[in-house]
Design an enzyme around this catalytic site. Structure first.
Site, short mmCIF file in Angstrom:
data_model
loop_
_atom_site.label_atom_id
_atom_site.label_comp_id
_atom_site.label_asym_id
_atom_site.label_seq_id
_atom_site.Cartn_x
_atom_site.Cartn_y
_atom_site.Cartn_z
N CYS A 45 14.19 32.88 23.34
CA CYS A 45 13.87 32.06 22.17
C CYS A 45 14.60 30.71 22.25
O CYS A 45 15.78 30.66 22.58
CB CYS A 45 14.29 32.81 20.90
SG CYS A 45 14.07 31.87 19.39
N CYS A 68 21.69 38.55 19.00
CA CYS A 68 20.25 38.66 18.75
C CYS A 68 19.53 39.06 20.04
O CYS A 68 19.76 38.46 21.09
CB CYS A 68 19.73 37.31 18.25
SG CYS A 68 17.95 37.22 18.16
N CYS A 74 18.15 29.21 19.35
CA CYS A 74 19.62 29.20 19.47
C CYS A 74 20.01 28.90 20.91
O CYS A 74 19.34 29.34 21.84
CB CYS A 74 20.21 30.56 19.09
SG CYS A 74 20.07 30.95 17.34
N CYS A 105 15.14 37.36 12.70
CA CYS A 105 15.92 36.18 13.09
C CYS A 105 17.24 36.22 12.34
O CYS A 105 17.27 36.13 11.11
CB CYS A 105 15.15 34.91 12.78
SG CYS A 105 16.15 33.44 13.06
N CYS A 107 24.11 14.40 11.15
CA CYS A 107 23.87 15.59 11.99
C CYS A 107 23.67 15.15 13.43
O CYS A 107 23.10 15.91 14.23
CB CYS A 107 22.68 16.39 11.47
SG CYS A 107 21.15 15.45 11.50
#
Ligand SMILES: C[S@@+](CC[C@H](N)C(=O)[O-])C[C@H]1O[C@@H](n2cnc3c(N)ncnc32)[C@H](O)[C@@H]1O
Length: 440
Positions: free
Chosen positions: A92, A86, A95, A170, A395
């Site tokens: 950004c 990307c 990620c 994205c 998670c």
């Protein structure tokens, strides 16, 4: 699994020269995906680096547990380094790991779970091969938008910053969300007064996209019309306007719903949903396998019934969640289910009032899928109960390991852990784990 490093103790802060250029060897990746190095006995965090790399970095400010540094050059790259797919990667904050080969990312994520368990003294279990979910499958996202002097920014926050990185596209998003980004920027321009900010929360539901605008002031007539027009022009399922948690429904072309095990479940605005369809399928399959041939199960932190409905094919299920809207949606769907007679539900705050050992006694198995904070109180009660089989979905490896220790101390053994990478390119990890009672 890499060797564990000794517990780190920071030195006095005065030894660190902010702005100094230093050469460092990256020793490991931290939980948030930053490279970890040491300089003069002080831990240094260098984003965008990989273990074994030799790098030049500029020392920055202290954070809670060491010094944040900025990567200047990579002197010796890792074999696991690859070209990030990307163009926004690096600026950004969405990620953290696009510069890492897929296999290296997968083994780092499995190792993170193993390290969290080892820190709690749990080493004897089977770590299953990770299931990796493809990019371009993420069905939920929260974009931030800001009106600035010469236009409107729309994207994600930069790393550790309130500034917004404008994104044209994205690569983790489902294509139908990704394709909407340019139109969403125009929408934000129409909605935002000069200098203002809002968030656009999108869910790609099974009946279409659901959009909630999170703003600081209610929508006036002009903004309501702009949002309703957007819903019609782009064939969204629904849109609403949210101020401090209160949702004002603005437009609905069709009811928003998701399908679990063939059953339509109404989707309340901003409701929790697993990040991708593929991730959800992998989690549900592992949970159904882990519960095995139990005749009855309690599904704790059940949400909309992601796991309730697949489980109800095989056994009786009692679903519990603290979110009244989620439980109402689950109940509405359960009444339509072919297995309606097997599903019951209740709304309850499981942190304040976990199901007690007595209440748990009527179930063969317990599934729990708590938020990131984990399920400490509920794990204690499961541990004290006669339940023979506990299945954890998590998670957060750190709170998972804490709760696993609680179960192990009360007579359970950890059988296996199934890592599921449904947050590809980010440092986040999902897992399902099966515990079986060995002693009472
Ligand atoms: C990670 S989600 C899992 C939901 C569901 N199992 C799924 O897979 O979609 C966590 C759930 O815990 C619920 N929850 C959070 N805090 C809670 C609490 N204190 N008591 C009961 N439920 C809670 C949330 O409403 C949410 O549905």
């Amino acid at each position: 699994m890499p060797k564990r490093t000794a517990r780190y103790r920071p030195r006095a802060r005065s030894s660190h020269r902010e702005g100094a250029l230093v050469e460092l060897t990256i020793e490991a990746l931290g939980a948030r995906g930053d490279g970890l190095a040491s300089h003069d006995g002080t831990r240094v965090f260098v984003p965008l680096t990989l273990p074994a790399e030799r790098v030049r970095a500029r020392l920055g400010e202290w954070r809670a547990d060491g010094i944040a540094a900025q990567l200047i050059d990579i002197l010796t790259p890792s074999e696991a380094r690859r070209q990030p797919p990307c163009p926004h990667f690096g600026s950004c904050g969405g990620c953290q790991l696009q510069h890492m080969a897929t296999e290296a990312e997968a083994s780092w994520k499995s190792d993170e779970i193993a390290r969290a368990l080892a820190r709690r003294g749990i080493v004897d279990f089977v770590m299953r091969p990770i299931v990796t979910v493809r990019p371009a499958t993420r069905r939920r996202t929260r974009l931030v938008a800001r009106s600035v002097g010469d236009g409107t920014q729309l994207g994600y926050h930069a790393r550790a910053s309130h500034s917004i990185v404008d994104v044209e596209s994205c690569a983790v998003l489902e294509p139908r969300l990704d394709r909407l980004l340019p139109a969403l920027r125009d929408l934000a321009a129409a909605l935002l007064p000069a200098g203002a900010e809002c968030a656009l929360v999108l869910t790609a539901a099974d009946s279409g996209i659901d959009l909630t605008v999170e703003a600081t002031a209610p929508a006036d007539m002009q903004r309501r019309e702009a949002l309703a027009r957007f819903v019609a022009d782009h064939d969204l399922a629904r849109a609403g306007w949210c101020v401090r948690g209160r949702i004002d429904p603005i437009a609905e072309r069709r009811p928003a719903y998701v399908v679990f095990d063939g059953l339509r479940v109404p989707l309340p605005p901003l409701a929790f949903l697993q990040a991708s369809r593929e991730g959800e399928a992998a989690i549900a399959a592992a949970v159904v396998e882990a519960v095995g041939d139990a005749a009855s199960v309690v599904d704790l932190f059940a949400g909309l019934g992601t796991l309730t409905f697949p489980l109800a094919r095989h056994m009786r299920v009692h679903a519990v969640d603290g979110d009244a809207d989620a439980i109402a949606a689950l109940a509405a769907a359960a009444r339509q289910s072919a297995h309606a007679g097997r599903i019951t539900w209740s709304e309850r705050d499981l942190a304040a009032e976990p199901l007690s050992a007595d209440e748990l006694a009527r179930f063969d198995a317990a599934v729990f899928d708590p938020p990131r904070a984990g399920a400490k109180a509920q794990s204690e009660a499961v541990g004290e109960s006669v339940i023979k089989n506990a299945v954890s979905v998590s998670c957060n490896p750190s709170t998972f390991a804490r709760d696993a220790r609680i179960l192990v101390d009360r007579g359970f053994a950890l059988d296996w852990v199934q890592p599921i990478d449904q947050f590809v390119w980010s440092s986040r990890i999902e897992l399902v784990a099966r515990f079986v009672r060995t002693t009472s």
